[in-house]
Design a protein around this motif. Structure first.
Motif, PDB file in Angstrom:
ATOM      1  N   ASP A  21      37.482  44.580  40.096  1.00 37.00           N
ATOM      2  CA  ASP A  21      36.490  44.503  39.022  1.00 37.00           C
ATOM      3  C   ASP A  21      36.860  43.498  37.938  1.00 37.00           C
ATOM      4  O   ASP A  21      36.086  43.278  37.025  1.00 37.00           O
ATOM      5  N   GLY A  22      38.043  42.905  38.005  1.00 34.32           N
ATOM      6  CA  GLY A  22      38.530  42.128  36.880  1.00 34.32           C
ATOM      7  C   GLY A  22      37.981  40.725  36.765  1.00 34.32           C
ATOM      8  O   GLY A  22      38.297  40.017  35.813  1.00 34.32           O
ATOM      9  N   GLY A  23      37.190  40.276  37.733  1.00 30.85           N
ATOM     10  CA  GLY A  23      36.644  38.928  37.676  1.00 30.85           C
ATOM     11  C   GLY A  23      37.523  37.890  38.340  1.00 30.85           C
ATOM     12  O   GLY A  23      37.083  36.767  38.584  1.00 30.85           O
ATOM     13  N   ALA A  24      38.779  38.266  38.614  1.00 33.62           N
ATOM     14  CA  ALA A  24      39.700  37.358  39.305  1.00 33.62           C
ATOM     15  C   ALA A  24      40.664  38.196  40.129  1.00 33.62           C
ATOM     16  O   ALA A  24      40.953  39.347  39.794  1.00 33.62           O
ATOM     17  N   LEU A  25      41.169  37.626  41.198  1.00 34.69           N
ATOM     18  CA  LEU A  25      42.113  38.329  42.046  1.00 34.69           C
ATOM     19  C   LEU A  25      43.399  38.592  41.269  1.00 34.69           C
ATOM     20  O   LEU A  25      43.919  37.716  40.586  1.00 34.69           O
ATOM     21  N   ASN A  26      43.907  39.805  41.376  1.00 29.49           N
ATOM     22  CA  ASN A  26      45.142  40.179  40.696  1.00 29.49           C
ATOM     23  C   ASN A  26      46.334  39.655  41.500  1.00 29.49           C
ATOM     24  O   ASN A  26      46.765  40.275  42.464  1.00 29.49           O
ATOM     25  N   THR A  27      46.866  38.511  41.084  1.00 26.66           N
ATOM     26  CA  THR A  27      47.954  37.891  41.831  1.00 26.66           C
ATOM     27  C   THR A  27      49.308  38.521  41.519  1.00 26.66           C
ATOM     28  O   THR A  27      50.335  38.072  42.035  1.00 26.66           O
ATOM     29  N   ASP A  28      49.320  39.577  40.691  1.00 23.74           N
ATOM     30  CA  ASP A  28      50.523  40.393  40.552  1.00 23.74           C
ATOM     31  C   ASP A  28      50.672  41.322  41.762  1.00 23.74           C
ATOM     32  O   ASP A  28      51.749  41.891  41.977  1.00 23.74           O
ATOM     33  N   ILE A  29      49.592  41.495  42.515  1.00 25.92           N
ATOM     34  CA  ILE A  29      49.600  42.358  43.703  1.00 25.92           C
ATOM     35  C   ILE A  29      49.387  41.542  44.973  1.00 25.92           C
ATOM     36  O   ILE A  29      50.058  41.757  45.981  1.00 25.92           O
ATOM     37  N   THR A  46      43.280  32.014  51.686  1.00 23.92           N
ATOM     38  CA  THR A  46      42.243  33.032  51.827  1.00 23.92           C
ATOM     39  C   THR A  46      40.896  32.519  51.345  1.00 23.92           C
ATOM     40  O   THR A  46      40.802  31.903  50.284  1.00 23.92           O
ATOM     41  N   ARG A  47      39.861  32.766  52.143  1.00 25.75           N
ATOM     42  CA  ARG A  47      38.483  32.515  51.706  1.00 25.75           C
ATOM     43  C   ARG A  47      37.932  33.855  51.218  1.00 25.75           C
ATOM     44  O   ARG A  47      37.867  34.816  52.002  1.00 25.75           O
ATOM     45  N   TYR A  48      37.588  33.933  49.940  1.00 25.77           N
ATOM     46  CA  TYR A  48      37.129  35.216  49.411  1.00 25.77           C
ATOM     47  C   TYR A  48      36.270  35.011  48.166  1.00 25.77           C
ATOM     48  O   TYR A  48      36.257  33.943  47.558  1.00 25.77           O
ATOM     49  N   ARG A  49      35.572  36.083  47.828  1.00 25.28           N
ATOM     50  CA  ARG A  49      34.907  36.166  46.541  1.00 25.28           C
ATOM     51  C   ARG A  49      34.905  37.624  46.102  1.00 25.28           C
ATOM     52  O   ARG A  49      35.040  38.532  46.923  1.00 25.28           O
ATOM     53  N   LEU A  50      34.793  37.841  44.790  1.00 25.14           N
ATOM     54  CA  LEU A  50      34.710  39.186  44.224  1.00 25.14           C
ATOM     55  C   LEU A  50      33.276  39.429  43.790  1.00 25.14           C
ATOM     56  O   LEU A  50      32.697  38.621  43.058  1.00 25.14           O
ATOM     57  N   GLU A  51      32.715  40.538  44.252  1.00 25.17           N
ATOM     58  CA  GLU A  51      31.296  40.779  44.020  1.00 25.17           C
ATOM     59  C   GLU A  51      31.004  42.273  44.113  1.00 25.17           C
ATOM     60  O   GLU A  51      31.405  42.923  45.090  1.00 25.17           O
ATOM     61  N   ASP A  52      30.323  42.837  43.104  1.00 30.83           N
ATOM     62  CA  ASP A  52      29.907  44.248  43.135  1.00 30.83           C
ATOM     63  C   ASP A  52      31.079  45.174  43.418  1.00 30.83           C
ATOM     64  O   ASP A  52      31.021  46.054  44.288  1.00 30.83           O
ATOM     65  N   SER A  53      32.164  44.998  42.685  1.00 32.92           N
ATOM     66  CA  SER A  53      33.360  45.837  42.828  1.00 32.92           C
ATOM     67  C   SER A  53      33.896  45.821  44.255  1.00 32.92           C
ATOM     68  O   SER A  53      34.319  46.850  44.794  1.00 32.92           O
TER      69      SER A  53
END
Length: 205
Positions: A21-29, A46-53
């Protein structure tokens, strides 16, 4: 009626819960690569996007294979929580899936989240497209070759998914860990895996 807390499990303490949900990938994990030492970070990104939780992993038609030297025409979009590789030219590295593999690009050792035992779950939906597979593998960091065992929480093959049922594959592969026994299962469940379902594993000694 009070519903149970889905983030609470008796006997366990929550360490990580990521709803993307943070708008960006958590690169701490998360490391946004797939075994880059056998190929390169550019090819395995990685090919990815964040969308709708949700984290949406995808592969475009024109994407190049991630590691043609050792894995042929396979394309991949994946995340990791740890990474180990030996020196360039060596055969030491995490998840040596092909005996011909040698390290092609140097990588720093990273242990973002590498637990021993616990309860893990993920909510996933997969495409019913032949030739695709959606999976969560728990693999060793493999700083020692015998630390290579794999727990497959689930594997969903696109050609085994229908609106009425889906084959779910899961189990253990020892790879170089001689203390483990190969134990793998294929169950056909009355679910449509193109819809969200929760898959889980309790890892104990």
């Amino acid at each position: 009626m009070t519903l149970p807390n889905p983030l609470h499990k008796p006997g366990y303490r929550l360490e990580i819960n990521d709803n993307f949900d943070g708008g960006a990938l958590n690169t701490d994990i998360w490391l946004p690569y797939y075994l880059p030492h056998w190929s390169s970070r550019e090819r395995s990104a990685t090919r990815y996007r964040l969308e709708d939780s949700a984290l949406i992993l995808y592969i475009d038609e024109n994407d190049a294979p991630w590691c043609p030297e050792f894995d042929g025409g396979v394309k991949c979009s994946s995340l990791q929580t740890g990474l180990y590789a030996g020196e360039v030219g060596s055969a030491l590295g995490q998840h040596r899936f092909n005996k011909a593999c040698v390290v092609r690009e140097a990588q720093p050792t990273q242990r973002l989240y590498t637990p021993l035992y616990g309860f893990f779950e993920v909510r996933v939906k997969a495409p019913a497209i032949p030739g695709t597979v959606a999976t969560l593998w728990m693999i060793g960091v493999e700083e020692q070759p015998e630390e290579s065992g794999e727990i497959a929480m689930f594997e969903l093959f696109g050609d085994q998914i229908t609106p009425e049922s889906s084959e779910v594959r899961y189990g253990i592969h020892p790879w170089q860990d001689l203390t483990l026994t190969d134990e793998f299962y294929r169950d056909t469940l009355a679910i449509d895996a193109t819809a969200f379902h929760t898959y889980a594993v309790e890892w104990t000694p």
